[in-house]
Motif scaffolding. Structure first.
Motif, PDB file in Angstrom:
ATOM      1  N   PHE A  12       0.382  -6.503  -4.525  1.00 16.55           N
ATOM      2  CA  PHE A  12       0.467  -5.544  -3.416  1.00 16.55           C
ATOM      3  C   PHE A  12       1.669  -4.640  -3.658  1.00 16.55           C
ATOM      4  CE2 PHE A  12       2.723  -5.407   0.897  1.00 16.55           C
ATOM      5  CZ  PHE A  12       2.074  -4.264   1.347  1.00 16.55           C
ATOM      6  N   ASP A  13       1.470  -3.342  -3.405  1.00 10.88           N
ATOM      7  CA  ASP A  13       2.589  -2.405  -3.534  1.00 10.88           C
ATOM      8  C   ASP A  13       2.393  -1.230  -2.591  1.00 10.88           C
ATOM      9  OD1 ASP A  13       5.047  -1.447  -5.148  1.00 10.88           O
ATOM     10  OD2 ASP A  13       3.718   0.285  -5.213  1.00 10.88           O
ATOM     11  N   ALA A  29      -0.873   2.790  -0.702  1.00  6.28           N
ATOM     12  CA  ALA A  29      -0.843   1.344  -0.855  1.00  6.28           C
ATOM     13  C   ALA A  29      -1.942   0.927  -1.812  1.00  6.28           C
ATOM     14  CB  ALA A  29      -1.039   0.651   0.491  1.00  6.28           C
ATOM     15  N   SER A  30      -1.687  -0.157  -2.532  1.00  8.81           N
ATOM     16  CA  SER A  30      -2.687  -0.736  -3.424  1.00  8.81           C
ATOM     17  C   SER A  30      -2.629  -2.249  -3.325  1.00  8.81           C
ATOM     18  CB  SER A  30      -2.433  -0.335  -4.884  1.00  8.81           C
ATOM     19  OG  SER A  30      -2.559   1.057  -5.065  1.00  8.81           O
ATOM     20  N   ILE A  31      -3.791  -2.862  -3.336  1.00  8.93           N
ATOM     21  CA  ILE A  31      -3.922  -4.312  -3.453  1.00  8.93           C
ATOM     22  C   ILE A  31      -4.997  -4.570  -4.501  1.00  8.93           C
ATOM     23  CG2 ILE A  31      -4.485  -6.490  -2.316  1.00  8.93           C
ATOM     24  CD1 ILE A  31      -3.737  -5.133   0.356  1.00  8.93           C
ATOM     25  N   ILE A  83      -4.784  -2.549   5.500  1.00 10.38           N
ATOM     26  CA  ILE A  83      -3.883  -3.261   4.586  1.00 10.38           C
ATOM     27  C   ILE A  83      -3.585  -4.651   5.133  1.00 10.38           C
ATOM     28  CG2 ILE A  83      -1.563  -3.307   3.577  1.00 10.38           C
ATOM     29  CD1 ILE A  83      -1.607  -0.206   3.766  1.00 10.38           C
ATOM     30  N   LEU A  87      -4.699  -8.266   3.298  1.00  9.95           N
ATOM     31  CA  LEU A  87      -3.670  -9.256   2.970  1.00  9.95           C
ATOM     32  C   LEU A  87      -3.850 -10.530   3.791  1.00  9.95           C
ATOM     33  CD1 LEU A  87      -0.497  -6.990   2.704  1.00  9.95           C
ATOM     34  CD2 LEU A  87      -1.644  -8.187   0.822  1.00  9.95           C
ATOM     35  N   VAL A  97      -0.107 -13.661  -3.263  1.00 10.32           N
ATOM     36  CA  VAL A  97       0.021 -12.209  -3.411  1.00 10.32           C
ATOM     37  C   VAL A  97       1.351 -11.916  -4.081  1.00 10.32           C
ATOM     38  CG1 VAL A  97       0.180  -9.998  -2.215  1.00 10.32           C
ATOM     39  CG2 VAL A  97      -1.450 -11.732  -1.425  1.00 10.32           C
ATOM     40  N   ALA A  99       4.326  -9.425  -5.237  1.00  6.93           N
ATOM     41  CA  ALA A  99       4.941  -8.171  -4.795  1.00  6.93           C
ATOM     42  C   ALA A  99       6.334  -8.092  -5.414  1.00  6.93           C
ATOM     43  CB  ALA A  99       5.026  -8.092  -3.280  1.00  6.93           C
ATOM     44  N   ASP A 105       8.483  -4.347   0.692  1.00 12.76           N
ATOM     45  CA  ASP A 105       7.107  -3.978   1.042  1.00 12.76           C
ATOM     46  C   ASP A 105       6.621  -4.688   2.300  1.00 12.76           C
ATOM     47  OD1 ASP A 105       5.829  -2.377  -1.495  1.00 12.76           O
ATOM     48  OD2 ASP A 105       7.388  -3.775  -2.115  1.00 12.76           O
ATOM     49  N   SER A 163       1.278   3.413  -6.620  1.00 13.44           N
ATOM     50  CA  SER A 163       1.120   2.040  -6.147  1.00 13.44           C
ATOM     51  C   SER A 163       0.190   1.230  -7.045  1.00 13.44           C
ATOM     52  CB  SER A 163       0.643   2.029  -4.694  1.00 13.44           C
ATOM     53  OG  SER A 163      -0.548   2.776  -4.530  1.00 13.44           O
ATOM     54  N   VAL A 167       1.262  -2.117  -9.123  1.00 17.05           N
ATOM     55  CA  VAL A 167       0.583  -3.385  -8.895  1.00 17.05           C
ATOM     56  C   VAL A 167       0.180  -4.024 -10.219  1.00 17.05           C
ATOM     57  CG1 VAL A 167      -1.617  -4.352  -8.117  1.00 17.05           C
ATOM     58  CG2 VAL A 167      -0.211  -3.050  -6.533  1.00 17.05           C
TER      59      VAL A 167
END
Length: 227
Positions: A12-13, A29-31, A83, A87, A97, A99, A105, A163, A167
């Protein structure tokens, strides 16, 4: 029992409007979820139509201007809710996760959830290569930024400070560290608990160093999110 890096894990970022996690607003944001071999299984991306202007300094880092964010982004409340939902689902499933510098974050996300009246996910288990690197290689000289760690551990890194790129770099660094340091193997929940103590000790040590010049210096070692 397989170690966390041999099982599905995510990263996650956020890219934001500023350095202070209590006031910064989410821009992108990115996951990304990978399997135990590091192959991508899910990829989530968001661009928020920020409610405040993005400072030029921040835009110069992540490349997103206020105008672009508002023209192409989605409402910030919707982005934050999604988001938090993704998560929260991963944490509920026991998926760790990753990070990098997690306390930034997750603090940003918590503050955004508060602004919009949303429930923030309880961040656990979290794995933070920034904390891990300082623990397993305490006396190495040089910077410990994500870029520096990708160079040190031989991980490819293009488009830094987007992001999605951050990640993938975080995943690569964490997996490389797990391959090098057996002490980082095992259950993600146990590693999460260990990092709470490591982060506190690292902050206390840095605070002692700063107080040689500034007796009032304070370093918050709360992890993985600040109060």
């Amino acid at each position: 029992m397989n170690s966390w890096h041999e099982l599905p894990h995510a990263a996650f970022d956020l890219e934001t409007t500023g350095r202070d996690p209590h006031t910064a607003r989410i821009v992108t944001a990115s996951i990304i979820l990978v399997d135990g071999q590091g192959e991508v299984r899910q990829h989530h991306e968001w661009l928020a139509a920020v409610e405040e202007d993005i400072p030029e300094e921040a835009a110069a880092i992540h490349g997103v201007s206020t105008e672009h964010a508002r023209a192409a982004g989605r409402p910030a409340a919707e982005v934050t809710a999604e988001i938090a939902g993704v998560l929260g689902g991963m944490f509920a499933a026991g998926i760790p996760v990753l990070a990098f510098n997690a306390s930034y974050d997750f603090t940003v996300l918590n503050r955004e959830c508060e602004r919009f009246g949303l429930n923030a996910p309880i961040p656990s288990p979290v794995i933070d290569p920034y904390i891990l690197d300082k623990q397993v290689d305490k006396y190495r000289r040089g910077k410990r930024t994500l870029t520096a760690l990708t160079e040190h551990y031989g991980v490819g890194f293009e488009n830094a400070h987007t992001s999605a790129a951050d990640v993938m770099a975080t995943i690569g660094v964490a997996r490389a560290m797990a391959g090098k340091f057996p002490v980082l193997h095992g259950d993600a929940g146990f590693l999460h608990q260990a990092q709470i103590g490591w982060a506190s000790a690292q902050a206390a040590s840095f605070q002692d160093y700063l107080r040689r010049k500034d007796p009032e210096a304070v370093v918050d070692g709360t992890w993985p999110a600040r109060a």
